[in-house]
Design a protein around this motif. Structure first.
Motif, PDB file in Angstrom:
ATOM      1  N   ALA A  99      65.617  36.512   5.570  1.00 56.59           N
ATOM      2  CA  ALA A  99      65.673  37.917   5.964  1.00 56.59           C
ATOM      3  C   ALA A  99      66.846  38.583   5.261  1.00 56.59           C
ATOM      4  O   ALA A  99      67.598  37.938   4.541  1.00 56.59           O
ATOM      5  N   SER A 100      67.023  39.863   5.527  1.00 62.73           N
ATOM      6  CA  SER A 100      68.061  40.612   4.816  1.00 62.73           C
ATOM      7  C   SER A 100      69.471  40.236   5.255  1.00 62.73           C
ATOM      8  O   SER A 100      70.401  40.247   4.446  1.00 62.73           O
ATOM      9  N   ALA A 101      69.642  39.916   6.516  1.00 66.39           N
ATOM     10  CA  ALA A 101      70.974  39.635   7.048  1.00 66.39           C
ATOM     11  C   ALA A 101      70.886  38.617   8.178  1.00 66.39           C
ATOM     12  O   ALA A 101      69.810  38.403   8.746  1.00 66.39           O
ATOM     13  N   THR A 102      72.023  38.006   8.504  1.00 62.43           N
ATOM     14  CA  THR A 102      72.025  37.008   9.587  1.00 62.43           C
ATOM     15  C   THR A 102      71.606  37.631  10.915  1.00 62.43           C
ATOM     16  O   THR A 102      70.934  36.969  11.715  1.00 62.43           O
ATOM     17  N   ALA A 103      71.981  38.888  11.145  1.00 63.46           N
ATOM     18  CA  ALA A 103      71.567  39.547  12.379  1.00 63.46           C
ATOM     19  C   ALA A 103      70.044  39.680  12.439  1.00 63.46           C
ATOM     20  O   ALA A 103      69.441  39.566  13.512  1.00 63.46           O
ATOM     21  N   ASP A 104      69.425  39.930  11.311  1.00 58.60           N
ATOM     22  CA  ASP A 104      67.955  40.003  11.269  1.00 58.60           C
ATOM     23  C   ASP A 104      67.340  38.658  11.595  1.00 58.60           C
ATOM     24  O   ASP A 104      66.338  38.570  12.319  1.00 58.60           O
ATOM     25  N   ILE A 105      67.928  37.587  11.047  1.00 58.21           N
ATOM     26  CA  ILE A 105      67.439  36.241  11.362  1.00 58.21           C
ATOM     27  C   ILE A 105      67.515  36.022  12.859  1.00 58.21           C
ATOM     28  O   ILE A 105      66.533  35.651  13.511  1.00 58.21           O
ATOM     29  N   LYS A 106      68.682  36.233  13.426  1.00 53.89           N
ATOM     30  CA  LYS A 106      68.902  35.953  14.847  1.00 53.89           C
ATOM     31  C   LYS A 106      67.966  36.762  15.745  1.00 53.89           C
ATOM     32  O   LYS A 106      67.524  36.275  16.795  1.00 53.89           O
ATOM     33  N   ASN A 107      67.648  37.970  15.324  1.00 47.03           N
ATOM     34  CA  ASN A 107      66.793  38.823  16.143  1.00 47.03           C
ATOM     35  C   ASN A 107      65.322  38.726  15.775  1.00 47.03           C
ATOM     36  O   ASN A 107      64.515  39.527  16.264  1.00 47.03           O
ATOM     37  N   GLY A 108      64.993  37.774  14.911  1.00 46.20           N
ATOM     38  CA  GLY A 108      63.590  37.530  14.601  1.00 46.20           C
ATOM     39  C   GLY A 108      62.959  38.503  13.639  1.00 46.20           C
ATOM     40  O   GLY A 108      61.721  38.549  13.539  1.00 46.20           O
ATOM     41  N   ARG A 109      63.734  39.278  12.952  1.00 40.56           N
ATOM     42  CA  ARG A 109      63.193  40.214  11.955  1.00 40.56           C
ATOM     43  C   ARG A 109      63.140  39.492  10.615  1.00 40.56           C
ATOM     44  O   ARG A 109      63.996  39.656   9.759  1.00 40.56           O
ATOM     45  N   ILE A 110      62.096  38.705  10.471  1.00 38.21           N
ATOM     46  CA  ILE A 110      61.980  37.761   9.358  1.00 38.21           C
ATOM     47  C   ILE A 110      61.090  38.322   8.260  1.00 38.21           C
ATOM     48  O   ILE A 110      60.013  38.856   8.537  1.00 38.21           O
ATOM     49  N   SER A 111      61.541  38.151   7.034  1.00 34.55           N
ATOM     50  CA  SER A 111      60.752  38.583   5.885  1.00 34.55           C
ATOM     51  C   SER A 111      59.818  37.482   5.396  1.00 34.55           C
ATOM     52  O   SER A 111      58.682  37.746   4.992  1.00 34.55           O
ATOM     53  N   TYR A 112      60.318  36.245   5.417  1.00 33.71           N
ATOM     54  CA  TYR A 112      59.530  35.112   4.913  1.00 33.71           C
ATOM     55  C   TYR A 112      59.740  33.899   5.814  1.00 33.71           C
ATOM     56  O   TYR A 112      60.854  33.663   6.291  1.00 33.71           O
ATOM     57  N   TRP A 113      58.656  33.139   5.969  1.00 35.68           N
ATOM     58  CA  TRP A 113      58.676  31.924   6.784  1.00 35.68           C
ATOM     59  C   TRP A 113      58.227  30.721   5.956  1.00 35.68           C
ATOM     60  O   TRP A 113      57.373  30.835   5.082  1.00 35.68           O
ATOM     61  N   GLY A 114      58.793  29.569   6.288  1.00 33.45           N
ATOM     62  CA  GLY A 114      58.250  28.326   5.784  1.00 33.45           C
ATOM     63  C   GLY A 114      57.177  27.821   6.738  1.00 33.45           C
ATOM     64  O   GLY A 114      56.966  28.400   7.809  1.00 33.45           O
ATOM     65  N   GLN A 115      56.536  26.736   6.357  1.00 31.08           N
ATOM     66  CA  GLN A 115      55.443  26.194   7.162  1.00 31.08           C
ATOM     67  C   GLN A 115      55.943  25.348   8.324  1.00 31.08           C
ATOM     68  O   GLN A 115      55.256  25.212   9.338  1.00 31.08           O
ATOM     69  N   GLY A 116      57.108  24.773   8.169  1.00 24.74           N
ATOM     70  CA  GLY A 116      57.675  23.985   9.252  1.00 24.74           C
ATOM     71  C   GLY A 116      57.672  22.490   8.977  1.00 24.74           C
ATOM     72  O   GLY A 116      56.866  21.995   8.196  1.00 24.74           O
TER      73      GLY A 116
END
Length: 123
Positions: A99-116
């Motif tokens: 995501a754009s910033a760590t705050a976005d990561i923490k709040n779930g505003r994700i741009s791209y995901w891996g499969q897991g």
């Protein structure tokens, strides 16, 4: 576009360690914050950790502090999650996120995901 691919999951004993890796391809990785989430069966997705583009800022969920460490190597386009003192409740699918910033990561505003990648911790 960014592609994320996790590795390093598997079976561990309680008290043991695992190191997850997430390799990224596509756009310049250093422009993205990266992080990890996990989801156990029957539970909601849970934030684990995030790290800023240059690695200067890290954020960990409270329950992971002291046990998990997030780091990144931009030269290798890879982010790592070192998990120590594993507990059975750490069993989950762990997914990498950008995501754009760590705050976005923490709040779930994700741009791209891996499969897991699956992590299973046995007693």
């Amino acid at each position: 576009q960014v592609q994320l691919e996790e590795s390093g999951g598997g079976l561990a004993q309680a008290g043991g360690s695992l190191r997850l890796s997430c390799a990224a391809s596509g756009r310049t990785l250093s422009t993205y914050a990266l992080g990890w989430f996990r989801q156990a069966p029957g539970k909601e997705r849970e934030f684990v950790a995030a790290i800023s583009g240059q690695g200067g800022t890290t954020v960990l969920a409270d329950s992971m502090k002291g046990r998990f460490t997030i780091s990144r190597d931009n030269a290798k386009n890879t982010v790592f999650l070192q998990m120590n003192s594993l507990k059975p409740e750490d069993t989950a699918v762990y997914r990498c996120a950008a995501a754009s910033a760590t705050a976005d990561i923490k709040n779930g505003r994700i741009s791209y995901w891996g499969q897991g990648t699956q992590v299973t911790v046995q007693v």
